[in-house]
Design an enzyme around this catalytic site. Structure first.
Site, PDB file in Angstrom:
ATOM      1  N   ARG A  52      48.849  62.610  29.078  1.00 18.86           N
ATOM      2  CA  ARG A  52      47.304  62.841  28.468  1.00 18.86           C
ATOM      3  C   ARG A  52      46.178  63.083  29.463  1.00 18.86           C
ATOM      4  O   ARG A  52      46.485  62.725  30.892  1.00 18.86           O
ATOM      5  CB  ARG A  52      47.148  61.918  27.460  1.00 18.86           C
ATOM      6  CG  ARG A  52      47.083  60.468  27.972  1.00 18.86           C
ATOM      7  CD  ARG A  52      46.008  59.411  27.452  1.00 18.86           C
ATOM      8  NE  ARG A  52      44.791  60.199  27.625  1.00 18.86           N
ATOM      9  CZ  ARG A  52      43.967  59.818  28.709  1.00 18.86           C
ATOM     10  NH1 ARG A  52      44.847  59.455  29.890  1.00 18.86           N
ATOM     11  NH2 ARG A  52      42.776  59.984  29.028  1.00 18.86           N
ATOM     12  N   GLY A  53      44.868  63.530  28.936  1.00 17.76           N
ATOM     13  CA  GLY A  53      43.709  63.879  29.842  1.00 17.76           C
ATOM     14  C   GLY A  53      43.927  65.159  30.400  1.00 17.76           C
ATOM     15  O   GLY A  53      45.095  65.792  30.736  1.00 17.76           O
ATOM     16  N   ARG A  95      48.467  70.673  22.013  1.00 16.35           N
ATOM     17  CA  ARG A  95      47.458  70.100  22.025  1.00 16.35           C
ATOM     18  C   ARG A  95      46.371  71.029  22.388  1.00 16.35           C
ATOM     19  O   ARG A  95      46.234  71.710  23.426  1.00 16.35           O
ATOM     20  CB  ARG A  95      47.235  68.805  23.194  1.00 16.35           C
ATOM     21  CG  ARG A  95      47.852  67.570  22.741  1.00 16.35           C
ATOM     22  CD  ARG A  95      47.411  66.559  23.492  1.00 16.35           C
ATOM     23  NE  ARG A  95      46.430  65.700  22.582  1.00 16.35           N
ATOM     24  CZ  ARG A  95      45.697  64.852  23.101  1.00 16.35           C
ATOM     25  NH1 ARG A  95      45.966  64.395  24.154  1.00 16.35           N
ATOM     26  NH2 ARG A  95      44.831  64.444  22.416  1.00 16.35           N
ATOM     27  N   GLN A 200      42.627  54.194  24.787  1.00 18.54           N
ATOM     28  CA  GLN A 200      42.781  54.674  26.210  1.00 18.54           C
ATOM     29  C   GLN A 200      41.921  54.019  27.205  1.00 18.54           C
ATOM     30  O   GLN A 200      42.332  53.767  28.283  1.00 18.54           O
ATOM     31  CB  GLN A 200      42.459  56.217  26.274  1.00 18.54           C
ATOM     32  CG  GLN A 200      43.372  57.122  25.620  1.00 18.54           C
ATOM     33  CD  GLN A 200      43.016  57.567  24.268  1.00 18.54           C
ATOM     34  OE1 GLN A 200      42.393  56.612  23.609  1.00 18.54           O
ATOM     35  NE2 GLN A 200      43.533  58.705  23.703  1.00 18.54           N
ATOM     36  N   ASP A 241      37.275  67.462  28.267  1.00 14.78           N
ATOM     37  CA  ASP A 241      38.468  68.377  27.708  1.00 14.78           C
ATOM     38  C   ASP A 241      38.185  69.636  27.692  1.00 14.78           C
ATOM     39  O   ASP A 241      39.137  70.433  27.910  1.00 14.78           O
ATOM     40  CB  ASP A 241      39.097  67.925  26.374  1.00 14.78           C
ATOM     41  CG  ASP A 241      39.540  66.426  26.658  1.00 14.78           C
ATOM     42  OD1 ASP A 241      38.863  65.544  26.405  1.00 14.78           O
ATOM     43  OD2 ASP A 241      40.746  66.247  26.817  1.00 14.78           O
ATOM     44  N   LYS A 251      36.564  63.029  24.241  1.00 20.08           N
ATOM     45  CA  LYS A 251      37.046  62.010  23.271  1.00 20.08           C
ATOM     46  C   LYS A 251      36.160  61.815  22.259  1.00 20.08           C
ATOM     47  O   LYS A 251      35.114  61.451  22.662  1.00 20.08           O
ATOM     48  CB  LYS A 251      37.783  60.624  24.035  1.00 20.08           C
ATOM     49  CG  LYS A 251      38.087  59.580  23.185  1.00 20.08           C
ATOM     50  CD  LYS A 251      39.422  60.108  22.537  1.00 20.08           C
ATOM     51  CE  LYS A 251      40.453  60.756  23.120  1.00 20.08           C
ATOM     52  NZ  LYS A 251      41.553  61.197  22.315  1.00 20.08           N
TER      53      LYS A 251
HETATM   54  O1  MRU Z   1      43.440  62.282  23.847  1.00 17.30           O
HETATM   55  P1  MRU Z   1      43.271  62.148  25.088  1.00 17.30           P
HETATM   56  O2  MRU Z   1      43.531  60.620  25.942  1.00 17.30           O
HETATM   57  O3  MRU Z   1      44.059  63.253  26.052  1.00 17.30           O
HETATM   58  O4  MRU Z   1      41.849  62.354  25.638  1.00 17.30           O
HETATM   59  C1  MRU Z   1      41.357  62.478  27.079  1.00 17.30           C
HETATM   60  C2  MRU Z   1      39.820  62.617  27.174  1.00 17.30           C
HETATM   61  O5  MRU Z   1      39.307  62.435  26.302  1.00 17.30           O
HETATM   62  C3  MRU Z   1      39.363  62.405  28.612  1.00 17.30           C
HETATM   63  O6  MRU Z   1      38.192  61.877  28.505  1.00 17.30           O
HETATM   64  C4  MRU Z   1      39.256  63.865  29.157  1.00 17.30           C
HETATM   65  O7  MRU Z   1      40.509  64.287  29.076  1.00 17.30           O
HETATM   66  C5  MRU Z   1      38.743  63.971  30.433  1.00 17.30           C
HETATM   67  S1  MRU Z   1      40.124  63.429  31.583  1.00 17.30           S
HETATM   68  C6  MRU Z   1      39.535  63.508  33.220  1.00 17.30           C
END
Ligand code: MRU
Length: 342
Positions: A52-53, A95, A200, A241, A251
């Site tokens: 993820r991320g 996603r 997270q 994202d 997020k």
């Molecule tokens: O749902 P996730 O855990 O994939 O969401 C991730 C985020 O919102 C992070 O803040 C974002 O991807 C930045 S990662 C460098």
């Protein structure tokens, strides 16, 4: 395999006779790599947030194409390209909000179309995925160095979700900035929001910082306002994202912190590589992923809500750019409405 933290010094996703990644759903209890055996397997890993991320998803998308190429039995280059296009479409849909996933898939696909043999396609896809992974670390270090100039010795910095090593191939974006500031000799104290419902912040951000000896205090996200009011937070920094021409998608809960930062006249920074920018679109064009009710209604098998309750569980929110003090990128720092050219 028993892993040590030094593993994290290298990569969270890598190729070693196949695709490997750290299963983030097992942290903070266990640091365990898993081998991804098929595209179906990769999609499960993406949708269940084992990987993820945004930047890590970019690499995962590109490696997904390399994996699909390796697993195909065909020697017909035209047919292989068609199979990879199809695999790419499915991976991209797994996603929808983080633009890096599509970006990684598309970059790998662009690298293979010029090849005229199946073997050439397989090699080119893997080469491109490896390049994306290498670049990710270099880019994060570059934006980290630039962003570190915005942090002062002694700052207390709020962050949300995990924009650290685990969210990238390495180093991190928002946490990369904090890491770079600490490396430069500054004392930084981090307030990490737990980030419900999938935590997270507590599972990943707190884990990264505790193991690196960077001072961190875990809070629930609803504590950020009162901490700002008490003067205990100097700055906020998050990852992204997707950044459209009018908003930062990150997020769920990010918007709340940005509004609170504005109300308390605190800087609100967003650290992201240029691959996260999607300046051809605006907020209204973007689909925000909505996730299942089970994430809100139970934790570790323990029921938290009455059976059958209606739920709303968006994974991300949009923060208008007028709430963002600066965007930290590998090409410099941009204060909206100023944007990088991508
Ligand atoms: O749902 P996730 O855990 O994939 O969401 C991730 C985020 O919102 C992070 O803040 C974002 O991807 C930045 S990662 C460098």
């Amino acid at each position: 395999m028993i892993l040590t933290l030094s593993m994290c010094e290298s990569r969270t996703i890598w190729w070693d006779d196949g695709l490997w990644l750290i299963d983030q759903t097992r942290l903070p209890v266990e640091l365990r790599p898993i081998k991804i055996e098929s595209v179906k397997n990769l999609i499960e890993a993406i949708t269940s947030l084992r990987v993820r991320g945004a930047p890590a998803l970019g690499a995962a998308g590109a490696y997904g194409i390399a994996l699909a190429a390796r697993l195909s039995f065909t020697d017909n280059s035209f047919q292989l390209l068609q199979e990879l296009e199809m695999a790419g479409e499915i991976i991209k849909k797994s996603r929808p909000t983080a633009v890096n996933l599509s970006w990684g898939v598309d970059r790998a696909l662009r690298s293979v179309v010029v090849q005229d043999t199946a073997e050439g396609i397989r090699e080119a896809a893997l080469r491109e995925a490896e390049l994306i992974a290498d670049e990710d670390i270099a880019i994060n270090k570059s934006l980290g160095r630039r962003g570190a100039l915005l942090l002062d010795d002694g700052d207390s910095v709020l962050t949300h979700c995990n924009a650290g090593r685990l969210a990238c191939v390495g180093w991190g974006t928002a946490l990369g900035v904090i890491r770079s500031a600490v490396d430069a000799g500054k004392e930084i104290h981090v307030y990490a929001c737990e980030t419900r419902p999938l935590n997270q912040g507590s599972r990943l951000t707190a884990w990264e910082l505790v193991h690196e000896g960077i001072e961190v205090t875990l809070i629930c996200e609803s504590a950020s306002g009162s901490l700002m009011r008490k003067g205990r937070i100097d700055k906020a920094i998050v990852g992204a994202d997707r950044i459209t021409k009018d908003a930062v998608f990150n997020k769920i809960g990010t918007y709340n912190h940005a509004v609170l930062a504005k109300a308390h006249k605190l800087p609100f920074y967003v650290a992201a590589p240029l691959s996260t920018f999607d300046l051809g679109h605006c907020e209204a064009d973007i689909t925000i992923e909505e996730r299942g009710s089970e994430e809100l209604c139970s934790v570790g098998g323990v029921q938290l809500a009455p059976t059958g309750v209606d739920t709303y569980n968006p994974a991300f929110d949009a923060t208008p750019l007028n709430l963002v003090t600066a965007l930290i990128t590998e090409k410099g720092i941009f204060r909206p409405p100023l944007m990088p050219s991508v």
